[in-house]
Each structure stands twice: as structure tokens, then as C-alpha cells.
Design a protein around this motif. Structure first.
Motif, PDB file in Angstrom:
ATOM      1  N   PHE A   5       0.820  -1.209   0.000  1.00 44.08           N
ATOM      2  CA  PHE A   5       0.000   0.000   0.000  1.00 44.08           C
ATOM      3  C   PHE A   5       0.856   1.262   0.000  1.00 44.08           C
ATOM      4  O   PHE A   5       1.937   1.299   0.584  1.00 44.08           O
ATOM      5  CB  PHE A   5      -0.917   0.028   1.222  1.00 44.08           C
ATOM      6  N   PHE A   6       0.322   2.285  -0.637  1.00 47.10           N
ATOM      7  CA  PHE A   6       0.896   3.622  -0.628  1.00 47.10           C
ATOM      8  C   PHE A   6      -0.174   4.539  -0.040  1.00 47.10           C
ATOM      9  O   PHE A   6      -1.314   4.549  -0.514  1.00 47.10           O
ATOM     10  CB  PHE A   6       1.258   4.047  -2.058  1.00 47.10           C
ATOM     11  N   VAL A   7       0.191   5.286   1.016  1.00 44.53           N
ATOM     12  CA  VAL A   7      -0.787   6.092   1.748  1.00 44.53           C
ATOM     13  C   VAL A   7      -0.295   7.533   1.892  1.00 44.53           C
ATOM     14  O   VAL A   7       0.450   7.844   2.817  1.00 44.53           O
ATOM     15  CB  VAL A   7      -1.055   5.506   3.159  1.00 44.53           C
ATOM     16  N   PRO A   8      -0.681   8.419   0.978  1.00 35.61           N
ATOM     17  CA  PRO A   8      -0.348   9.830   1.165  1.00 35.61           C
ATOM     18  C   PRO A   8      -1.374  10.475   2.102  1.00 35.61           C
ATOM     19  O   PRO A   8      -2.572  10.208   1.995  1.00 35.61           O
ATOM     20  CB  PRO A   8      -0.451  10.411  -0.242  1.00 35.61           C
ATOM     21  N   VAL A   9      -0.904  11.272   3.041  1.00 38.71           N
ATOM     22  CA  VAL A   9      -1.788  11.942   3.999  1.00 38.71           C
ATOM     23  C   VAL A   9      -1.565  13.443   3.869  1.00 38.71           C
ATOM     24  O   VAL A   9      -0.481  13.939   4.169  1.00 38.71           O
ATOM     25  CB  VAL A   9      -1.502  11.494   5.448  1.00 38.71           C
ATOM     26  N   ARG A  28      -0.952  -1.528  -4.515  1.00 42.20           N
ATOM     27  CA  ARG A  28      -0.179  -1.832  -5.721  1.00 42.20           C
ATOM     28  C   ARG A  28      -0.884  -2.928  -6.492  1.00 42.20           C
ATOM     29  O   ARG A  28      -1.168  -4.005  -5.965  1.00 42.20           O
ATOM     30  CB  ARG A  28       1.243  -2.274  -5.361  1.00 42.20           C
ATOM     31  N   VAL A  29      -1.183  -2.638  -7.774  1.00 39.91           N
ATOM     32  CA  VAL A  29      -1.847  -3.620  -8.620  1.00 39.91           C
ATOM     33  C   VAL A  29      -0.927  -4.157  -9.714  1.00 39.91           C
ATOM     34  O   VAL A  29      -1.215  -5.183 -10.308  1.00 39.91           O
ATOM     35  CB  VAL A  29      -3.148  -3.055  -9.245  1.00 39.91           C
ATOM     36  N   LEU A  30       0.175  -3.462  -9.971  1.00 38.75           N
ATOM     37  CA  LEU A  30       1.147  -3.932 -10.955  1.00 38.75           C
ATOM     38  C   LEU A  30       2.034  -4.983 -10.279  1.00 38.75           C
ATOM     39  O   LEU A  30       2.775  -4.671  -9.348  1.00 38.75           O
ATOM     40  CB  LEU A  30       2.017  -2.760 -11.436  1.00 38.75           C
ATOM     41  N   PRO A  31       1.938  -6.225 -10.719  1.00 37.97           N
ATOM     42  CA  PRO A  31       2.728  -7.278 -10.060  1.00 37.97           C
ATOM     43  C   PRO A  31       4.234  -7.045 -10.234  1.00 37.97           C
ATOM     44  O   PRO A  31       4.673  -6.576 -11.295  1.00 37.97           O
ATOM     45  CB  PRO A  31       2.302  -8.564 -10.778  1.00 37.97           C
ATOM     46  N   PRO A  32       5.022  -7.353  -9.208  1.00 41.44           N
ATOM     47  CA  PRO A  32       6.478  -7.264  -9.360  1.00 41.44           C
ATOM     48  C   PRO A  32       6.934  -8.103 -10.546  1.00 41.44           C
ATOM     49  O   PRO A  32       6.400  -9.177 -10.809  1.00 41.44           O
ATOM     50  CB  PRO A  32       7.011  -7.827  -8.038  1.00 41.44           C
ATOM     51  N   GLY A  33       7.900  -7.578 -11.284  1.00 43.56           N
ATOM     52  CA  GLY A  33       8.441  -8.281 -12.450  1.00 43.56           C
ATOM     53  C   GLY A  33       7.875  -7.795 -13.771  1.00 43.56           C
ATOM     54  O   GLY A  33       8.494  -8.007 -14.812  1.00 43.56           O
ATOM     55  N   VAL A  34       6.735  -7.138 -13.761  1.00 46.08           N
ATOM     56  CA  VAL A  34       6.128  -6.638 -15.001  1.00 46.08           C
ATOM     57  C   VAL A  34       6.911  -5.435 -15.532  1.00 46.08           C
ATOM     58  O   VAL A  34       7.086  -5.286 -16.735  1.00 46.08           O
ATOM     59  CB  VAL A  34       4.638  -6.271 -14.784  1.00 46.08           C
ATOM     60  N   ASP A  35       7.372  -4.586 -14.636  1.00 45.08           N
ATOM     61  CA  ASP A  35       8.126  -3.384 -15.015  1.00 45.08           C
ATOM     62  C   ASP A  35       9.374  -3.299 -14.141  1.00 45.08           C
ATOM     63  O   ASP A  35       9.345  -2.713 -13.054  1.00 45.08           O
ATOM     64  CB  ASP A  35       7.253  -2.140 -14.838  1.00 45.08           C
ATOM     65  N   PHE A  98       6.868   7.264   6.466  1.00 48.92           N
ATOM     66  CA  PHE A  98       6.794   6.172   7.434  1.00 48.92           C
ATOM     67  C   PHE A  98       6.705   4.874   6.646  1.00 48.92           C
ATOM     68  O   PHE A  98       5.871   4.747   5.747  1.00 48.92           O
ATOM     69  CB  PHE A  98       5.569   6.326   8.347  1.00 48.92           C
ATOM     70  N   LEU A  99       7.579   3.926   6.983  1.00 45.44           N
ATOM     71  CA  LEU A  99       7.630   2.652   6.266  1.00 45.44           C
ATOM     72  C   LEU A  99       7.198   1.516   7.169  1.00 45.44           C
ATOM     73  O   LEU A  99       7.552   1.472   8.346  1.00 45.44           O
ATOM     74  CB  LEU A  99       9.058   2.372   5.793  1.00 45.44           C
ATOM     75  N   GLY A 100       6.440   0.605   6.599  1.00 41.78           N
ATOM     76  CA  GLY A 100       6.061  -0.621   7.288  1.00 41.78           C
ATOM     77  C   GLY A 100       6.385  -1.795   6.394  1.00 41.78           C
ATOM     78  O   GLY A 100       6.891  -1.619   5.283  1.00 41.78           O
ATOM     79  N   PRO A 101       6.090  -3.005   6.821  1.00 45.80           N
ATOM     80  CA  PRO A 101       6.448  -4.175   6.017  1.00 45.80           C
ATOM     81  C   PRO A 101       5.747  -4.224   4.664  1.00 45.80           C
ATOM     82  O   PRO A 101       6.268  -4.806   3.723  1.00 45.80           O
ATOM     83  CB  PRO A 101       6.037  -5.361   6.892  1.00 45.80           C
ATOM     84  N   ASN A 102       4.573  -3.589   4.557  1.00 42.51           N
ATOM     85  CA  ASN A 102       3.860  -3.620   3.280  1.00 42.51           C
ATOM     86  C   ASN A 102       3.220  -2.273   2.941  1.00 42.51           C
ATOM     87  O   ASN A 102       2.241  -2.216   2.205  1.00 42.51           O
ATOM     88  CB  ASN A 102       2.797  -4.721   3.290  1.00 42.51           C
ATOM     89  N   TYR A 103       3.780  -1.182   3.468  1.00 41.03           N
ATOM     90  CA  TYR A 103       3.205   0.122   3.153  1.00 41.03           C
ATOM     91  C   TYR A 103       4.245   1.230   3.243  1.00 41.03           C
ATOM     92  O   TYR A 103       5.262   1.102   3.910  1.00 41.03           O
ATOM     93  CB  TYR A 103       2.031   0.455   4.081  1.00 41.03           C
ATOM     94  N   VAL A 104       3.941   2.311   2.532  1.00 39.40           N
ATOM     95  CA  VAL A 104       4.662   3.569   2.658  1.00 39.40           C
ATOM     96  C   VAL A 104       3.608   4.630   2.932  1.00 39.40           C
ATOM     97  O   VAL A 104       2.648   4.764   2.173  1.00 39.40           O
ATOM     98  CB  VAL A 104       5.429   3.944   1.368  1.00 39.40           C
ATOM     99  N   GLU A 105       3.772   5.351   4.025  1.00 45.14           N
ATOM    100  CA  GLU A 105       2.891   6.472   4.340  1.00 45.14           C
ATOM    101  C   GLU A 105       3.696   7.753   4.175  1.00 45.14           C
ATOM    102  O   GLU A 105       4.839   7.833   4.610  1.00 45.14           O
ATOM    103  CB  GLU A 105       2.380   6.373   5.776  1.00 45.14           C
TER     104      GLU A 105
END
Length: 156
Positions: A5-9, A28-35, A98-105
Motif C-alpha cells: 500500500f501507498f498512503v499519502p496523507v 499496488r496492482v502492478l505485479p512485481p516483475g512486469v516493469d 513512514f515505512l512498514g512491512p507492506n506500506y509507505v505512508e
């Protein structure tokens, strides 16, 4: 984690001393490896520590476009440069990551800039008549990092 997830506040001043928080959430909907170019930029963008922080500050780009607004509002926003791309980390606005295991805020403090406060005030005062589109991009700076991909975008 299966999803990223990407979370702009946006922390925006509002009338009466209130503060308005606008929090879109992007998956994120673009799977890793596509780009591979985007994968490399995303990996650097999400790197913890000072190296990653410096990369984020230099590469986090914001684009806005006003699709519809009263003429007076459009002219004022144009004079303030609303539709120019902005790298927030260049000192335009206070930004914290702020970074987490599956997000950037990303906390974007609109209060930290007089110009941004004017823009936000104008848009909020006429929010029923203003239709903005906003996008977030990790800036590509050489051919290997292009084309740039939008990390998240919305129409407000």
C-alpha cells in the motif's frame, strides 16, 4: 504480506482553526516483475534508513491538474503554479515518510507553506465547484528509470 500500500496523507488547514486530513489509500496492482524499472525505483523508495530517506525526498513527485473550477479560482491557482510538477522534498512542503512491512505512508503538511495554504484555502472554500486530479510519481532521472509510473492518483 500479500499486498503493498501507498498512503499519502494531506494535512490541510481549514477554517476556524480546524485541520483537515485527506487520506487516499492505494494498493499496488502492478505485479512485481512486469516493469523492472519501476520495481527498482520502488525498492529504492521503500529502502529504510538515511539512504532511502534521501532518495524519497529527492524523487517523490506530485502532479495536480484542475479539471473544473470557477474562472477566478482557475486564474488564481494558475498564477500560484498549481499545475507544475513538484518534488516536495525540495523544501516546498514538510514531508515525513513512514515505512512498514507492506506500506509507505507520506505525511504532507500543507501548513508548512504559505503558498500551499493559499491554494488549499481557495480549493476548500470552493470545494463544491473545484474538481482537481492529483497523482504521485517516483521520479525517473535516466533512460533506465523511464517511463515513470503513477504510484497513485485520484480525482477529488
Amino acid at each position: 504480506p500479500d499486498k503493498t500500500f501507498f498512503v499519502p496523507v494531506f494535512v490541510v488547514p481549514a477554517s476556524g482553526g480546524q485541520t483537515f486530513h485527506h487520506v487516499p489509500l492505494f494498493e499496488r496492482v502492478l505485479p512485481p516483475g512486469v516493469d523492472p524499472a519501476f520495481d527498482k525505483l520502488w525498492q529504492q523508495f521503500t529502502e529504510p534508513g538515511p539512504v532511502g530517506e534521501e532518495f524519497r525526498k529527492k524523487r517523490f513527485k506530485f502532479l495536480a491538474k484542475i479539471l473544473s473550477a470557477p474562472v477566478v479560482v482557475s486564474r488564481m491557482l494558475s498564477m500560484l503554479g498549481v499545475e507544475r510538477p513538484v518534488i516536495f522534498g525540495n523544501g516546498y512542503l514538510a514531508v515525513k515518510f513512514f515505512l512498514g512491512p507492506n506500506y509507505v505512508e507520506v505525511n504532507i503538511d500543507v501548513n508548512s507553506s504559505v503558498t500551499a495554504q493559499k491554494i488549499a484555502g481557495t480549493v476548500l472554500d470552493k470545494s463544491d465547484a473545484v474538481v482537481p486530479e492529483m497523482a504521485f510519481i517516483i521520479e525517473g532521472r535516466d533512460v533506465a528509470e523511464l517511463p515513470e509510473r503513477v504510484v497513485g492518483c485520484f480525482r477529488g
